[in-house]
Design an enzyme around this catalytic site. Sequence first.
Site, PDB file in Angstrom:
ATOM      1  N   GLN A 520       0.980  -1.253   0.570  1.00  6.63           N
ATOM      2  CA  GLN A 520       0.352  -0.147   0.321  1.00  6.63           C
ATOM      3  C   GLN A 520       1.128   1.397   0.041  1.00  6.63           C
ATOM      4  O   GLN A 520       1.688   0.825   1.143  1.00  6.63           O
ATOM      5  CB  GLN A 520      -1.308  -0.078   1.012  1.00  6.63           C
ATOM      6  CG  GLN A 520      -1.838  -1.019   1.425  1.00  6.63           C
ATOM      7  CD  GLN A 520      -3.393  -0.681   0.211  1.00  6.63           C
ATOM      8  OE1 GLN A 520      -3.249  -0.207  -0.218  1.00  6.63           O
ATOM      9  NE2 GLN A 520      -3.983  -2.000   0.252  1.00  6.63           N
ATOM     10  N   GLU A 616      -1.313 -15.013  -4.174  1.00  3.13           N
ATOM     11  CA  GLU A 616      -1.073 -13.838  -5.398  1.00  3.13           C
ATOM     12  C   GLU A 616       0.039 -14.580  -6.220  1.00  3.13           C
ATOM     13  O   GLU A 616      -0.035 -15.573  -6.176  1.00  3.13           O
ATOM     14  CB  GLU A 616      -0.215 -13.521  -3.371  1.00  3.13           C
ATOM     15  CG  GLU A 616       0.856 -12.239  -4.995  1.00  3.13           C
ATOM     16  CD  GLU A 616       0.146 -11.120  -4.776  1.00  3.13           C
ATOM     17  OE1 GLU A 616      -0.858 -10.604  -4.465  1.00  3.13           O
ATOM     18  OE2 GLU A 616       0.573 -10.871  -5.988  1.00  3.13           O
ATOM     19  N   ASP A 726      -8.787  -8.368  -2.158  1.00  9.09           N
ATOM     20  CA  ASP A 726      -8.222  -6.843  -2.067  1.00  9.09           C
ATOM     21  C   ASP A 726      -7.442  -6.491  -3.196  1.00  9.09           C
ATOM     22  O   ASP A 726      -6.258  -6.781  -4.109  1.00  9.09           O
ATOM     23  CB  ASP A 726      -7.055  -7.423  -1.433  1.00  9.09           C
ATOM     24  CG  ASP A 726      -6.669  -5.210  -1.131  1.00  9.09           C
ATOM     25  OD1 ASP A 726      -6.805  -4.830  -1.873  1.00  9.09           O
ATOM     26  OD2 ASP A 726      -5.070  -5.042  -0.569  1.00  9.09           O
ATOM     27  N   CYS A 754      -9.916  -0.970  -4.519  1.00  8.65           N
ATOM     28  CA  CYS A 754      -9.439   0.758  -4.966  1.00  8.65           C
ATOM     29  C   CYS A 754     -10.038   1.136  -6.547  1.00  8.65           C
ATOM     30  O   CYS A 754      -9.688   2.384  -7.432  1.00  8.65           O
ATOM     31  CB  CYS A 754      -8.185   0.643  -5.486  1.00  8.65           C
ATOM     32  SG  CYS A 754      -7.189  -0.943  -6.463  1.00  8.65           S
TER      33      CYS A 754
HETATM   34  C1  LIG Z   1      -4.240  -4.552  -4.185  1.00 11.46           C
HETATM   35  S1  LIG Z   1      -2.722  -5.131  -4.185  1.00 11.46           S
HETATM   36  C2  LIG Z   1      -3.259  -6.386  -2.462  1.00 11.46           C
HETATM   37  C3  LIG Z   1      -2.424  -6.377  -2.141  1.00 11.46           C
HETATM   38  C4  LIG Z   1      -2.229  -6.756  -0.262  1.00 11.46           C
HETATM   39  N1  LIG Z   1      -4.069  -7.473   0.022  1.00 11.46           N
HETATM   40  C5  LIG Z   1      -1.765  -5.372   0.500  1.00 11.46           C
HETATM   41  O1  LIG Z   1      -3.247  -4.816   0.460  1.00 11.46           O
HETATM   42  O2  LIG Z   1      -1.147  -5.840   0.504  1.00 11.46           O
HETATM   43  C6  LIG Z   1      -3.491  -6.501  -5.148  1.00 11.46           C
HETATM   44  C7  LIG Z   1      -2.576  -7.778  -5.374  1.00 11.46           C
HETATM   45  O3  LIG Z   1      -3.417  -8.908  -6.355  1.00 11.46           O
HETATM   46  C8  LIG Z   1      -1.849  -9.330  -7.286  1.00 11.46           C
HETATM   47  N2  LIG Z   1      -2.866  -9.596  -7.655  1.00 11.46           N
HETATM   48  C9  LIG Z   1      -3.319  -9.250  -8.828  1.00 11.46           C
HETATM   49  N3  LIG Z   1      -4.025 -10.119  -9.916  1.00 11.46           N
HETATM   50  C10 LIG Z   1      -3.680 -11.085  -9.217  1.00 11.46           C
HETATM   51  C11 LIG Z   1      -4.827 -12.216  -9.661  1.00 11.46           C
HETATM   52  N4  LIG Z   1      -5.520 -12.357 -11.113  1.00 11.46           N
HETATM   53  N5  LIG Z   1      -4.699 -13.378  -8.832  1.00 11.46           N
HETATM   54  C12 LIG Z   1      -3.919 -13.654  -7.398  1.00 11.46           C
HETATM   55  N6  LIG Z   1      -3.494 -12.077  -7.118  1.00 11.46           N
HETATM   56  C13 LIG Z   1      -3.133 -11.271  -8.077  1.00 11.46           C
HETATM   57  C14 LIG Z   1      -1.132  -7.780  -6.855  1.00 11.46           C
HETATM   58  O4  LIG Z   1      -0.081  -8.792  -7.513  1.00 11.46           O
HETATM   59  C15 LIG Z   1      -1.578  -7.530  -6.306  1.00 11.46           C
HETATM   60  O5  LIG Z   1      -0.577  -8.306  -5.046  1.00 11.46           O
END
Ligand SMILES: C[S@@+](CC[C@H](N)C(=O)[O-])C[C@H]1O[C@@H](n2cnc3c(N)ncnc32)[C@H](O)[C@@H]1O
Length: 840
Positions: A520, A616, A726, A754
């Site tokens: 974040q 992830e 998330d 977001c």
């Molecule tokens: C908004 S971030 C949230 C990360 C974590 N919850 C945090 O607050 O630090 C979204 C996360 O989803 C991962 N992501 C994106 N597409 C994804 C997918 N198809 N499956 C799993 N993770 C994914 C990204 O790499 C990123 O780390």
Amino acid sequence: MDSTDGNDTNGDTPAAATDNGTALCDQTAPSTSATEAIALSARQPDQLRLVVSGFQKFMNAKEVTKILAQGKIDYESLKRAVSTTVAVLRFASVEQREKAATDLVKICVKGRPLRTMVPKPEERRIFHQQDHEQCGSKRKGKLNAPREPDGKRGREGSVEGGGDTLMEESVKTLADVVTPFLSLPYMEQLQQKERDIAVECVQKTFREIKKSYADKNKQLKRAYQHGEGGSDSQPRHVRAPNWAWGGRYAKETFVVEPIVPSPCLEGYRNKCEFTVGRDQEGRPTVGFRMGAFRNGVMQVGGLEEGCVLLDALTQRVVAALQAFIRRRGALPVYDQITHEGVWRYVTVRTSSRTKQCLVCVCAAIEKQGADWAREQAALVDYLTATTPVGMEGEASTPGEASTPGEASTPGEASTPGEASTPGEAVEGESREVNSFSTTSGPSVSMLHAPSEKETSSNKGDSVVAPHGAWTGVTSLFLAPYEGLSNPSADEPLIHLWGSPYLEEELLGLRFRISPQAFFQVNTAGAEVLYQKVIDESLGRGGKKGDGAAEAPRLILDVCCGTGTIGICAAKQLEGRVQAGREIAEDPPGTSTQQDNIAALKGQQADVATSLVLGIEICESAVEDAVENARQNRVGCAAFLCSRAEDILLSVLREKPVSSVSVSPPLPASTGNNATTPVSGGRSGHHVAEEKLAGLSAEVRAALQAVLVDQNSASAGSKTLVAAIVDPPRSGLHADCLRALRNCRHIQRLVYVSCNPSKSLPRDAVALCGPPSQRLKGEAFRPVKAIPVDMFPHTSHCEVVMVFERGDVEIVSENSVQGPDQGEVQGEQRESVTSQVKTET
Ligand SMILES: C[S@@+](CC[C@H](N)C(=O)[O-])C[C@H]1O[C@@H](n2cnc3c(N)ncnc32)[C@H](O)[C@@H]1O
């Protein structure tokens, strides 16, 4: 800045410093050598070019070339801006250009003459106003305003971009581009965001859900009219649940909490991507593009006037890097039109609590050979010297050819220690550096070498690179990138110096963050956000969200990044359940872990705990998460590296994981994120099974205890699984939504968004809308929305939406009434899952 949006990308990871889309494709190779071309472009960047507009958007470079050939236009090379009406021609001489300008306007495309324009050097724009308007700025909702950093690269989000008209763009300042809300008092910013969330997120979510029921009924009616109703005497009808009708029903079952302000209003961004380009005077500059590349804006605004979002450390590093690329003999910056030059982007990440700083420079180095080797060595020496290093030379402006190879190392230019700031070595630079200030605090003073105190406070107890570089940099990476478009978030990186990751503290725990892992962007804001998410997911969020006060047995952290939310939740839960016990004193991986496993298996009643299962996509983030759980002594946590959509169905099915037969390991090429089908004929399902089978026996046993063994005993009453999602800006994949909805153990789902005006309402429909063949599980209902302001001075806002399971009712068509028209007769209600048969 990030991305997120990311991304989204990042998401999340949208490259902030990038230009949002318009690609230029080379049609004719330039006749000059690369070095000559760079020199030529630097000397006369615009004198030999002509912007030609009036082509049809769908025309590719070949078709444009054909039209030009028919008109007998002589030119050297052509670049076509994809999906616009524009092409940029380059000529061998001004004479050739002038002749072409006269002839081009005689050519008609679809009955309209082509138009030409010599790009203005100071603006370096490639499009006409009209072309820009055709590109169309789709600025619908304020929450979707394209200009601000959003923390998700995507997706993570970009500080740059923009879609306003050229007229507007020409008067923008850096503050307009980066912090459009800055002129509003913070209270007003919050009020504005609250209003936007109420309309564009909450109302929209309810509206879309309600509409999904209406659409479903139309579908059922059509099916009935086509004779698919079986023995039914009238079409089946899915009644939208009461809460979806809005009005008092919604008020009784749904609450929007007041917006949570950011604890920190200035210098809060811990990650930012900067474009390396040229400023209005043509000087190499590290900063933000002053508008979208697709709108023809090439100019990069430097940080000389400060940027309220950035901390002092980031600004110091950016100033240092700018001095470096402006030194005499520096390799040239990358030109997005000619695709020549070297320096492209810089990502700076800082940790507000540990004062570490990770820098990643993106450069096109392939053609540079030994010149790059020298430049890289110079960069490392310069950024990591323990005493301030001055830069010799003046900015290399476009009119000044900078000859690769001439570069003298910073050490040669001025002996470290002789100059106290990058600016002191040169008068011109001195002006730059000394005028460097920020409204948020330190200005010139931030260019000092870190004091003894600062340096020692940076020394963490874990493995950290040597602190003490005069710039404050603790990690340095290179992202070599030759592509024409923007680099994706997972381009390989080369570790040049220092620690291989950054560390940050959050809610009393310490997390390591690899350069490609999401974190974040507002650390203090993240603490507030996470606490809300944790309270809600653990059932202690209070009003309208208190239906599940029992601690969950499984905390599912979907899109978990470095594991932050799940680990903090588990730690807090441990603290609550094992109050008084000194968990931190336990040797890692020993009794606490065993107790936890035992508790999950139901063998030890007094130590209740939860299994954290994170999913992830980013491999290095998963490695971080595993290490973060270990370092923070979270006894029972596991992380799977996969696209969530590929694995969630397998994770949540009610069948022992251990029964899966494991086939030979994947070929290296399929990687961790393999999708369906993969090479060797194995399906994505098998890949998912293999990944699950790769979990430790303890974790599999714990999963089984939650999802399989407890089936009969617990159904309904216990909150077995708390699901936290998330996702990046794009939201959740349909398969993810399906797995979540169809898992009956998930009684509560906490969605962190977001992108609350787009992907959240869309995903809410899958969670709460009418059932279908794919979405068989009982529908959720939204119970709470909590706006959290993570991005002061921008229009962006994060929303936590809590969903609980709720009833959906079916009535026959004749008896349908809205909630405000009276109750539907009880005997006509049926459970949707048992009754809706006519599905498509
Ligand atoms: C908004 S971030 C949230 C990360 C974590 N919850 C945090 O607050 O630090 C979204 C996360 O989803 C991962 N992501 C994106 N597409 C994804 C997918 N198809 N499956 C799993 N993770 C994914 C990204 O790499 C990123 O780390």
